[in-house]
Every structure is written in structure tokens, then in C-alpha cells.
Motif scaffolding. Structure first.
Motif, short mmCIF file in Angstrom:
data_model
loop_
_atom_site.label_atom_id
_atom_site.label_comp_id
_atom_site.label_asym_id
_atom_site.label_seq_id
_atom_site.Cartn_x
_atom_site.Cartn_y
_atom_site.Cartn_z
N ALA A 160 0.82 -1.22 0.00
CA ALA A 160 0.00 0.00 0.00
C ALA A 160 0.85 1.27 0.00
O ALA A 160 0.55 2.22 -0.71
CB ALA A 160 -0.94 0.00 1.20
N HIS B 246 0.66 4.09 -2.93
CA HIS B 246 0.27 5.50 -2.74
C HIS B 246 1.36 6.44 -3.22
O HIS B 246 1.07 7.47 -3.85
CB HIS B 246 -0.10 5.77 -1.29
CG HIS B 246 -1.32 5.02 -0.84
ND1 HIS B 246 -2.53 5.08 -1.51
CD2 HIS B 246 -1.53 4.18 0.19
CE1 HIS B 246 -3.42 4.32 -0.91
NE2 HIS B 246 -2.83 3.75 0.13
N SER B 247 2.62 6.09 -2.98
CA SER B 247 3.73 6.93 -3.45
C SER B 247 3.76 6.98 -4.97
O SER B 247 3.85 8.06 -5.56
CB SER B 247 5.07 6.39 -2.93
OG SER B 247 5.13 6.52 -1.54
N SER C 216 0.88 8.97 -6.45
CA SER C 216 1.04 10.42 -6.29
C SER C 216 2.15 10.99 -7.16
O SER C 216 2.00 12.04 -7.77
CB SER C 216 1.34 10.76 -4.83
OG SER C 216 0.30 10.34 -4.01
N VAL D 270 -6.66 0.38 -0.41
CA VAL D 270 -5.85 1.14 -1.37
C VAL D 270 -6.76 1.74 -2.44
O VAL D 270 -6.64 2.92 -2.78
CB VAL D 270 -4.78 0.22 -2.00
CG1 VAL D 270 -4.06 0.92 -3.14
CG2 VAL D 270 -3.78 -0.26 -0.95
N ARG E 86 -8.83 4.75 -1.17
CA ARG E 86 -8.01 5.96 -1.02
C ARG E 86 -7.68 6.57 -2.39
O ARG E 86 -7.75 7.79 -2.56
CB ARG E 86 -6.73 5.63 -0.25
CG ARG E 86 -5.90 6.84 0.04
CD ARG E 86 -4.84 6.55 1.05
NE ARG E 86 -3.95 7.68 1.19
CZ ARG E 86 -2.77 7.62 1.74
NH1 ARG E 86 -2.32 6.48 2.23
NH2 ARG E 86 -2.02 8.68 1.83
N MET E 87 -7.33 5.72 -3.35
CA MET E 87 -7.02 6.22 -4.69
C MET E 87 -8.23 6.90 -5.32
O MET E 87 -8.11 7.97 -5.92
CB MET E 87 -6.53 5.08 -5.59
CG MET E 87 -5.15 4.60 -5.29
SD MET E 87 -4.71 3.20 -6.37
CE MET E 87 -3.00 2.98 -5.91
N THR F 243 -8.90 10.26 -3.88
CA THR F 243 -7.92 11.23 -4.35
C THR F 243 -8.14 11.60 -5.81
O THR F 243 -8.12 12.76 -6.18
CB THR F 243 -6.49 10.67 -4.19
OG1 THR F 243 -6.30 10.28 -2.84
CG2 THR F 243 -5.45 11.67 -4.59
#
Length: 183
Positions: A43, A47-48, A51, A73, A76-77, A80
């Protein structure tokens, strides 16, 4: 779907899978089809990568290390960046998993093992679906009408939703107005 007419191009794919062999296979296979592939094994890496190098598509396994699932995951994606397609790629073939994937925003679900050529079709179909959904929303905003009154002369005005937040002049008195962002 005729991919030759599709406006959607998938150039960069983020593969989130802790299985090194699966990730290596997907990377090589997708690169053969002219896609740039980033690999994330958990995860945090996902996320890194998401982004730092925003992908055109995410292929996401559900079972990830460190007590963070692919469902988390995905959620959250999609919070965003809702217009990046997320395709779940998992060995879990349960109705509950399919339902949860939809609830957290996944745009598609493919079970392992899969036919690689069918995966390519599913990637393109999923990207097209997300693109159409995003553009349908834009079209509905443009089609929506905004009604408001001129603050100077009181004339009732009606303009397209695409003009929200823009400045215009009242056709009756010439007063400069800003179209309200909300009714």
C-alpha cells in the motif's frame, strides 16, 4: 467497443501486487503492448507511485502485505483521483469481494488466472467506461441551467452550467455579474 475509435489511451499502468512473478509477468506483457509500467508491492509503495507518477490505469491485487488490503488502497485512490480507472486483479472469486470492490470505487474486477489478451480488452473497456462516466458528468453540468437575478436591475437570467463562476454582463443594464457556483 471499437478501440480504434476510442479517445482513451492507456500509457502508464500502476501494478500493485506483492507476487513478484505476477508483477514481472504483467510488466513485461504490458510493455510489449507499449505501456509504461510501475510496480508497487504494498500500500505504501502504491500510494507513493500513484502520487508521484499518476497512472492512466491501476491493476490492483486485493491481498497485500502489512495488513492493508487492496480494497483500502482502492478507496483511497478513488477518493484522491476518481477518474483514474482501478481494475481489481485477484484470485478471490466471491460475491462479497465483488460487492466490496464496487463499494470502494473499483471500476472492474478480473479473477486470476486470466487470459492476458482478455485482460488487455478489459483494461481498455474499463478505461473507456471511466472516461465516458467522467465526460457524461461534464456534459450534464453544461446542460444544466443556472438561474439568477441581476443585482442591479433585477432581470432574471438563465445561463448554461458551464458558466458557473464566470463573469458576464447583464443584457439589460450591462452590469458585470459573476454566475453563481451554487443555486
Amino acid at each position: 467497443m471499437n478501440s480504434a475509435l476510442s479517445p482513451v489511451i492507456v500509457n502508464r499502468v500502476l501494478v500493485v501486487d506483492d507476487d513478484r512473478d505476477e508483477a514481472a509477468f504483467l510488466k513485461e506483457f504490458l510493455q510489449q503492448h507499449k505501456m509504461q509500467v510501475d510496480i508497487a508491492r504494498d500500500a505504501g509503495q502504491a500510494h507513493s507511485a500513484f502520487s508521484m507518477h499518476p497512472p492512466d490505469m491501476v491493476l490492483l491485487d486485493i491481498m497485500l502485505p502489512n495488513n492493508v488490503s487492496g480494497f483500502e488502497v482502492c478507496e483511497r485512490m478513488k477518493t484522491t483521483e476518481p477518474n483514474v480507472p482501478v481494475l481489481i486483479l485477484s484470485a478471490i472469486e466471491l460475491d462479497d469481494a465483488f460487492d466490496l470492490a464496487k463499494r470502494v470505487g473499483a471500476d472492474g474486477y478480473v479473477t486470476k488466472p486470466y487470459d492476458p489478451d482478455m485482460l488487455l480488452v478489459k483494461i481498455r473497456e474499463t478505461a473507456e467506461l471511466v472516461w465516458q462516466r467522467g465526460h457524461a458528468d461534464e456534459e450534464s453540468v453544461k446542460a444544466e441551467k443556472v438561474r439568477f437575478d441581476c443585482s442591479e436591475c433585477g432581470k432574471r437570467l438563465k445561463v448554461s452550467g458551464a458558466h458557473r463562476g464566470h463573469r458576464l454582463n447583464c443584457p439589460q443594464c450591462g452590469n458585470s455579474l459573476v454566475v453563481p457556483r451554487h443555486d
